[in-house]
Design a protein around this motif. Sequence first.
Motif, mmCIF file in Angstrom:
data_model
loop_
_atom_site.group_PDB
_atom_site.id
_atom_site.type_symbol
_atom_site.label_atom_id
_atom_site.label_comp_id
_atom_site.label_asym_id
_atom_site.label_seq_id
_atom_site.Cartn_x
_atom_site.Cartn_y
_atom_site.Cartn_z
ATOM 1 N N SER A 198 0.969 -1.065 0.370
ATOM 2 C CA SER A 198 -0.227 0.199 -0.149
ATOM 3 C C SER A 198 0.902 1.193 0.156
ATOM 4 O O SER A 198 0.001 1.957 -0.198
ATOM 5 N N VAL A 199 2.013 1.315 -0.105
ATOM 6 C CA VAL A 199 2.742 2.225 0.023
ATOM 7 C C VAL A 199 3.079 2.880 -1.322
ATOM 8 O O VAL A 199 3.685 2.164 -2.139
ATOM 9 N N ALA A 200 3.287 3.791 -1.275
ATOM 10 C CA ALA A 200 3.257 4.904 -2.479
ATOM 11 C C ALA A 200 4.362 5.978 -2.347
ATOM 12 O O ALA A 200 3.379 7.167 -2.115
ATOM 13 N N TYR A 201 5.192 5.945 -3.529
ATOM 14 C CA TYR A 201 6.677 7.224 -3.414
ATOM 15 C C TYR A 201 7.522 7.010 -4.154
ATOM 16 O O TYR A 201 7.699 5.925 -4.192
ATOM 17 N N PRO A 202 7.834 7.795 -5.126
ATOM 18 C CA PRO A 202 9.241 7.807 -5.586
ATOM 19 C C PRO A 202 10.056 6.584 -4.886
ATOM 20 O O PRO A 202 10.582 7.376 -3.495
ATOM 21 N N ALA A 203 10.158 5.250 -5.463
ATOM 22 C CA ALA A 203 11.341 4.782 -4.760
ATOM 23 C C ALA A 203 12.780 5.625 -4.774
ATOM 24 O O ALA A 203 13.493 5.063 -3.946
ATOM 25 N N ASP A 204 13.437 6.711 -5.333
ATOM 26 C CA ASP A 204 14.745 7.250 -4.690
ATOM 27 C C ASP A 204 14.464 7.947 -3.946
ATOM 28 O O ASP A 204 15.600 8.684 -3.538
ATOM 29 N N GLN A 205 12.948 7.929 -3.056
ATOM 30 C CA GLN A 205 12.991 9.451 -2.521
ATOM 31 C C GLN A 205 12.632 8.906 -0.598
ATOM 32 O O GLN A 205 12.176 9.842 0.169
ATOM 33 N N PHE A 206 12.617 7.663 -0.710
ATOM 34 C CA PHE A 206 12.464 7.182 0.784
ATOM 35 C C PHE A 206 12.744 5.591 0.842
ATOM 36 O O PHE A 206 13.377 5.322 0.054
ATOM 37 N N GLY A 207 12.708 5.270 2.295
ATOM 38 C CA GLY A 207 13.147 3.690 2.541
ATOM 39 C C GLY A 207 12.577 3.225 3.557
ATOM 40 O O GLY A 207 12.275 4.041 3.785
ATOM 41 N N CYS A 265 2.177 -3.900 11.007
ATOM 42 C CA CYS A 265 1.544 -4.543 9.843
ATOM 43 C C CYS A 265 0.613 -4.995 9.679
ATOM 44 O O CYS A 265 -0.764 -4.948 10.472
ATOM 45 N N ASP A 266 -0.184 -5.209 8.440
ATOM 46 C CA ASP A 266 -1.859 -5.613 8.675
ATOM 47 C C ASP A 266 -2.272 -4.098 7.895
ATOM 48 O O ASP A 266 -4.158 -4.387 7.431
ATOM 49 N N ASP A 267 -2.225 -3.212 8.115
ATOM 50 C CA ASP A 267 -2.478 -2.107 8.166
ATOM 51 C C ASP A 267 -2.185 -1.236 6.536
ATOM 52 O O ASP A 267 -1.478 -0.760 5.713
ATOM 53 N N VAL A 268 -2.887 -0.594 6.284
ATOM 54 C CA VAL A 268 -3.431 -0.119 5.038
ATOM 55 C C VAL A 268 -3.249 1.945 3.978
ATOM 56 O O VAL A 268 -4.012 2.362 5.168
ATOM 57 N N CYS A 269 -2.504 2.309 3.766
ATOM 58 C CA CYS A 269 -2.102 3.397 3.744
ATOM 59 C C CYS A 269 -3.201 3.774 2.298
ATOM 60 O O CYS A 269 -3.678 3.074 1.270
ATOM 61 N N ALA A 270 -3.589 4.711 2.565
ATOM 62 C CA ALA A 270 -4.552 5.732 0.831
ATOM 63 C C ALA A 270 -3.195 5.527 -0.072
ATOM 64 O O ALA A 270 -2.036 6.558 0.510
ATOM 65 N N LEU A 271 -3.859 5.815 -0.973
ATOM 66 C CA LEU A 271 -2.398 5.935 -2.189
ATOM 67 C C LEU A 271 -1.509 7.383 -2.160
ATOM 68 O O LEU A 271 -0.091 7.858 -1.993
ATOM 69 N N ARG A 272 -2.179 8.586 -1.281
ATOM 70 C CA ARG A 272 -1.732 9.787 -1.421
ATOM 71 C C ARG A 272 -0.907 10.168 -0.131
ATOM 72 O O ARG A 272 0.037 11.498 0.480
ATOM 73 N N ARG A 273 -1.078 9.450 1.089
ATOM 74 C CA ARG A 273 -0.885 9.261 1.958
ATOM 75 C C ARG A 273 0.723 9.860 2.050
ATOM 76 O O ARG A 273 1.053 11.084 2.695
ATOM 77 N N PHE A 274 1.445 9.489 2.269
ATOM 78 C CA PHE A 274 2.754 10.307 1.971
ATOM 79 C C PHE A 274 2.923 11.425 1.167
ATOM 80 O O PHE A 274 4.211 11.520 2.319
ATOM 81 N N TYR A 275 2.650 11.600 0.079
ATOM 82 C CA TYR A 275 2.703 13.045 -0.507
ATOM 83 C C TYR A 275 2.040 13.874 0.060
ATOM 84 O O TYR A 275 2.751 14.736 1.115
ATOM 85 N N GLU A 276 1.082 13.688 1.085
ATOM 86 C CA GLU A 276 0.271 14.406 1.563
ATOM 87 C C GLU A 276 1.064 14.979 2.868
ATOM 88 O O GLU A 276 1.450 16.403 3.282
#
Length: 261
Positions: free
Chosen positions: A26-35, A96-107
């Motif tokens: 469920s984690v979405a963010y540019p792969a080269d900008q986070f770990g 574990c088991d928790d799901v992020c909204a698509l925009r979570r980390f961008y927000e």
Amino acid sequence: MDRPLAFNLLIPCYNNREGLVRALRSVAYPADQFGILVIDDGSDEPIAQHWLQQEIDGPVSVLRLPRNLGITAALNAGLEWVERNRPARYTARLDCDDVCALRRFYEQVSFLDEHPEIDLVGSWCIFREPESGYEYLYKTPTAHDDIKKGMYFRNLFIHPTVMWRASKQKYPDDFPHAEDYGLFQEMLKEGKGEVIPQPLVTCALDPNGLSRKNRQEQLRSRIKVVRHFGENKWLTSLGVVKLLLLQYLPYQWVLRLKKIL
């Protein structure tokens, strides 16, 4: 000098491979900008780096602990690891088991970038029981001053929703099963926090989860947190009374009250 990563995401895991994969996907963010750092807290079947990279496409590392130490020690080990090995501007959490909204980390990254006076940001969330389908939206105050007052009565920062400015934070080990409440209160002593009024995470309600199994000890720890950090005697007393009353309410009643309130 290269710009540091935007954030490190810490996910502790103990014997929950399926839930781990569900959360990671469920984690979405540019792969080269986070770990991502998965802290394997002594699982019976070790979580291997190569296995995870077969399951997900993302910048994930694994820190394997030699035995099950509990979530506080696991998270502190994770904080130490990212500080030494992969510095970033912010630290985020997920379970574990928790799901992020698509925009979570961008927000959240945008919010902290645009509000340098804020050190800790959370969000509203949806609590869901996977088996029954029962769910409710958990809403909290969003502004710092309202949060400061509300923290006398409950933890307004749901742990898997938070992101904060990375420094040398450490989860306190004297508030068992309320280590996040203690950490966030410590942050709010010197800094400011806000909550984004959107449900950016769906958190699983597990009938066999640690919070439910250890509910009485968690309530006792929350009382200790309120007494330790409380600056207003009247609000401290009211918060302690509320937590004492919760010790006598059945857990299902508490869930229904949370949905109403």
